[in-house]
Design an enzyme around this catalytic site. Structure first.
Site, PDB file in Angstrom:
ATOM      1  N   GLY A  63       0.810  -1.205   0.000  1.00 11.55           N
ATOM      2  CA  GLY A  63       0.000   0.000   0.000  1.00 11.55           C
ATOM      3  C   GLY A  63       0.840   1.250   0.000  1.00 11.55           C
ATOM      4  O   GLY A  63       0.397   2.308  -0.456  1.00 11.55           O
ATOM      5  N   GLY A  65       4.292   1.406  -1.147  1.00 13.59           N
ATOM      6  CA  GLY A  65       5.312   1.558  -2.179  1.00 13.59           C
ATOM      7  C   GLY A  65       5.781   0.245  -2.764  1.00 13.59           C
ATOM      8  O   GLY A  65       5.260  -0.821  -2.445  1.00 13.59           O
ATOM      9  N   LYS A  81      12.329  -0.350   0.321  1.00 16.03           N
ATOM     10  CA  LYS A  81      10.985   0.147   0.009  1.00 16.03           C
ATOM     11  C   LYS A  81      11.070   1.568  -0.549  1.00 16.03           C
ATOM     12  O   LYS A  81      11.649   2.446   0.063  1.00 16.03           O
ATOM     13  CB  LYS A  81      10.097   0.131   1.251  1.00 16.03           C
ATOM     14  CG  LYS A  81       8.635   0.490   0.950  1.00 16.03           C
ATOM     15  CD  LYS A  81       7.823   0.757   2.210  1.00 16.03           C
ATOM     16  CE  LYS A  81       7.491  -0.490   2.955  1.00 16.03           C
ATOM     17  NZ  LYS A  81       6.587  -0.220   4.090  1.00 16.03           N
ATOM     18  N   ASP A 178      -2.707  -2.154  10.859  1.00 12.03           N
ATOM     19  CA  ASP A 178      -2.903  -2.772   9.539  1.00 12.03           C
ATOM     20  C   ASP A 178      -2.439  -4.228   9.568  1.00 12.03           C
ATOM     21  O   ASP A 178      -1.690  -4.675   8.701  1.00 12.03           O
ATOM     22  CB  ASP A 178      -2.158  -1.990   8.461  1.00 12.03           C
ATOM     23  CG  ASP A 178      -2.668  -2.316   7.050  1.00 12.03           C
ATOM     24  OD1 ASP A 178      -3.786  -2.863   6.932  1.00 12.03           O
ATOM     25  OD2 ASP A 178      -1.964  -2.033   6.071  1.00 12.03           O
TER      26      ASP A 178
END
Length: 370
Positions: A63, A65, A81, A178
């Site tokens: 979400g 990168g 990332k 998350d």
């Protein structure tokens, strides 16, 4: 004319290089305000490590990168990332992840090795985790190393222990916000590593919730949080309950079904429990390898994690304790099975103490890998 053209070209290159340097310094100064104890990499180092962020080096996209596989100068393999979008919110998420991970040291949390501040959105450098994520292992299993009942139970314990640490043992309580099977990575020994802390938040010790804009992944986020915009530690518990349901059923968090009320795995699982149809929805390997008592206890724990009223859900510490007890039960049943298989040799009863010592030693060596 030739000299004039060469002079103009040199001047252009000089001005461009100077602008790039000023821009890097600007990004470095802005991005580095909250980052203090983290190793800093240069952009040049990371470009070399990834062949200028070659498409061939892409490991996956999340979400926040794109993640690239890289090799540092000393030969260490890393994951890097890089943000796909460039906006202020992404800068905040990447900086937040650095700040959060710099506070955490846990064997089941992915390790942040450092970052690069020379780009508009910082680049993050992590330890490389070779065996993908839990979602991939459940939905596209490796035939050479299948996700057995024993492995499912171990991964559940390791991931829950990381969350328990975040909630109650870190210097300041941290809500992940998350939790999902794609954010539980598996290393070379298939140990769980919780990742992706871009939206995580540290809170004061006496604080009970965060009031925020609703954020999360469809199928995982807490319905109570959706209604109230108040995120609590029990919201992470709900998301982990969905992961437990995935491990038990082998299903995705969102099901393809004609029944509107059963579109989410959470509601599908709760409905099956209510109608005493649990053993109809379990993954084939779970049915084959798991003991009935162990399966029922994990199913009931999952049901408690998925309760609509957050206050009725267990804490992550209670989840870890319950799963550890079930693991002990699983090991006891394995030991009994081993005794049953070797008590009789050529029609004679063997000495259980002689054989027991070797079986127990084997079990200890196996559990040491947990």
């Amino acid at each position: 004319m030739l000299l004039l053209l060469m002079g103009i070209w040199w001047l252009y290159k000089f001005i461009r290089r100077r602008k790039e340097m000023k821009l890097k310094q600007k990004f470095f100064k802005r991005n580095g305000r909250e980052i203090k104890k983290t190793k800093l990499f240069t952009l040049e180092e990371l470009e070399k490590a990834t062949d200028n962020f070659s498409k061939n080096r892409i490991l996956g996209q999340g979400g926040q990168g794109m993640v690239y596989k890289g090799m540092l100068a000393k030969g260490r393999i890393v994951a890097i990332k890089k943000s796909v979008l460039v906006d202020e919110s992404k800068v905040g998420e990447f900086i937040n992840e650095v700040v959060i991970l710099s506070q955490i040291k846990h064997r089941n949390v992915v390790e942040l090795l450092g970052c690069c501040l020379e780009t508009e959105v910082p680049l993050l450098v992590y330890e490389f985790i070779p065996n993908g994520n839990l979602f991939q292992q459940i939905n596209d299993p490796n035939e050479e190393f299948p996700i057995t009942w024993e492995l499912r139970l171990r991964v559940a314990i390791e991931a829950s222990s990381a969350l328990s640490y975040l909630h109650s043992a870190a210097s300041m309580p941290i809500y992940h916000r998350d939790i999902k099977s794609t954010n539980i990575l598996l290393d070379e020994k298939y140990r769980a590593k919780v990742s992706d802390f871009g939206t995580s938040r540290s809170i004061a010790i006496d604080q009970t919730h965060l009031t925020t804009k609703v954020y999360g992944t469809f199928g995982y986020f807490d319905p109570e949080y959706f209604r109230s915009s108040q995120f609590t530690e029990k919201s992470d518990v709900y998301s982990f309950g969905v992961v437990l349901a995935e491990l038990l059923t082998g299903q995705k968090p969102i099901l393809s079904t004609n029944y509107e009320e059963n579109k989410s795995l959470a509601s599908y699982f709760q409905c099956a429990m209510k109608e005493n149809r649990l053993f109809e929805i379990l993954d084939a390997r779970v049915l084959k390898e798991g003991g009935k008592e162990e399966i029922l206890r994990i199913a009931n724990l999952t049901k408690r994690c998925l309760k609509l009223n957050g206050k009725k859900r267990p804490t992550m510490n209670e989840v870890v304790c319950e799963l550890s007890e079930i693991k002990g039960l699983s090991e006891d049943s394995t030991m009994q099975q081993n005794y049953g298989e070797i008590d009789f040799v050529d029609g004679k009863i063997t000495n259980p103490f002689e054989i027991g010592s070797s079986v127990f030693g084997s079990l200890l060596s196996n559990s040491a890998s947990f």
